[in-house]
Scaffold this active site. Structure first.
Site, PDB file in Angstrom:
ATOM      1  N   SER A 152       1.522  -5.174 -10.467  1.00  0.00           N
ATOM      2  CA  SER A 152       1.452  -3.780 -10.052  1.00  0.00           C
ATOM      3  C   SER A 152       1.832  -2.847 -11.207  1.00  0.00           C
ATOM      4  CB  SER A 152       2.330  -3.554  -8.814  1.00  0.00           C
ATOM      5  OG  SER A 152       2.067  -2.311  -8.225  1.00  0.00           O
ATOM      6  N   ASP A 315      -6.036  -6.085  -1.500  1.00  0.00           N
ATOM      7  CA  ASP A 315      -5.160  -5.056  -2.054  1.00  0.00           C
ATOM      8  C   ASP A 315      -5.576  -3.663  -1.578  1.00  0.00           C
ATOM      9  OD1 ASP A 315      -3.562  -3.431  -3.720  1.00  0.00           O
ATOM     10  OD2 ASP A 315      -3.745  -4.817  -5.393  1.00  0.00           O
ATOM     11  N   HIS A 348      -1.511  -5.840  -1.195  1.00  0.00           N
ATOM     12  CA  HIS A 348      -1.046  -5.630  -2.566  1.00  0.00           C
ATOM     13  C   HIS A 348       0.118  -6.566  -2.895  1.00  0.00           C
ATOM     14  CE1 HIS A 348      -0.388  -3.404  -6.264  1.00  0.00           C
ATOM     15  NE2 HIS A 348       0.866  -3.141  -5.929  1.00  0.00           N
TER      16      HIS A 348
END
Length: 368
Positions: A152, A315, A348
């Site tokens: 991320s 995601d 995610h």
């Protein structure tokens, strides 16, 4: 592994925007041993609400280990018998009130005033996070990194490293990220911060450290928690279960579903160790992400390192199409690139909690 928290200090740091920050302190952790020629170092960059605690435990009684403990350790995919693995807290780290986190940001004391900075703290960027890490790398005497990796926001830092310092690493593993933060995500990030700004207790960022806007911060963290997961996770875990047996949400406004109360509870616990201004600064740093010197996606073509880009089709933060486009842009510059999908119920957060099946691919990539 029992992990020792260490402190790295810089007398001053100049941001990419030209502002000077004095007395910068960041925490860092390491796992494994740096070899004689300092060639076995792997830098792990952390995600938006994460810290340097990537693996191991600070004490035996800790309930949970670091977020990538399934990958990092003796004999694991990122083998600490072979590699020196290290990670640092970013500037403006969200968890500024966690005793295991050391960071410099709005909640820090301004040495010129003796009071916390608040919104007088300069805006910082993902490139600044990488620059502070670069100072730590230099301090450790490491001239070239075996790899840089992270999920991320850690993936954004990984890409920034590879574009800004293209000759300083052999490999990169950016995870659940993309080469730019697009308009959709910019707007979502703005919503993450909006509840704080709407909370009267925020006081335009001038709240006392013991009177921060907890209502707004908690709601902001509910948004972060929900978007970083997936409806598969929510439906599987909770379905339409009532929060309290027999308390039908259809009968009263203050009767809730379990999905609501669990997300609220997670956010309330996180708010205890977070700082509201730090969240807003992180929002801005991510919204303005610029991968390299020119601040355009073309900077991805400057990357020379062998790349393994891992993304999740589920995601809801960084869309899979954007991740694949990032891989294509890096390959266009001539770097060797491969991709792989991470599957799981967490959306995610698959890049945190569903990484074990990718362990062997990561091991082989690091060893090649």
């Amino acid at each position: 592994m029992i992990v020792e928290k260490k402190v790295f200090e810089l007398p001053e740091f100049r941001t990419s925007g030209g502002q000077l920050i004095k007395n910068v302190r960041i925490g860092w952790e390491s796992y494994g041993t740096l070899n004689a020629d300092r060639s076995n170092a792997i830098l792990i960059a952390h995600y938006f609400s994460g810290t340097s605690h990537a693996a191991g435990r600070h004490a035996k009684e800790d309930v949970f280990p670091g977020y990538w403990d399934a990958l990092i350790g003796p004999g694991k995919a990122i083998d600490t018998d072979r590699y020196f693995v290290f990670s640092s807290d970013t500037l403006v780290n969200l968890n500024a009130r966690d005793p295991h986190v050391i960071t410099t940001g709005p909640a820090s004391i301004n040495p010129d005033t003796g009071k916390s900075y608040g919104l007088d703290f300069p805006l910082v960027t993902i490139r600044d996070f990488a620059a502070v890490q670069k100072a730590l790398v230099d301090y450790l005497g490491i001239r070239r990194l075996h790899a840089v990796m992270g999920p991320s926001m850690g993936g954004l830092q990984t890409l920034a490293w590879a574009a800004i310092y293209p000759d300083m690493m052999d490999r990169i593993v950016p995870v659940i990220c993309a080469g730019e933060v697009d308009a959709w995500l910019i707007a979502w990030l703005g919503l993450w911060g909006a509840p704080i700004i709407a909370d009267p207790a925020w006081k335009n960022g001038a709240y006392a450290l013991d009177e921060q806007p907890l209502a707004g911060l908690k709601l902001a963290l509910e948004l972060v928690t929900l978007q970083a997961n997936h409806w598969i996770w929510a439906d599987t875990q909770f379905g339409r279960t009532f929060a309290e047996p027999g308390a039908d949400p259809g009968n009263a406004l203050r009767n809730y579903f379990k999905a609501q109360t669990v997300v609220s509870g997670i956010a309330a616990e996180r708010a205890k160790i977070s700082d509201a201004n730090h969240l807003l600064y992180l929002v801005k740093a991510n919204q303005t992400f610029a991968v390299g010197p020119t601040g355009t996606v073309a900077d991805l073509e400057k990357i020379k390192a062998r790349t393994l880009l891992l993304y999740s089709p589920e995601d809801q933060v960084f869309r899979a199409a954007k991740s694949r486009a990032t891989a294509a842009a890096i390959a266009k510059g001539g770097a060797e690139v491969e991709t792989a999908e991470i599957h799981g119920p967490f959306g995610h957060a698959n890049g945190l909690f569903a990484m074990a099946p990718l362990g062997e691919k990561i091991r082989e990539f690091l060893a090649a």
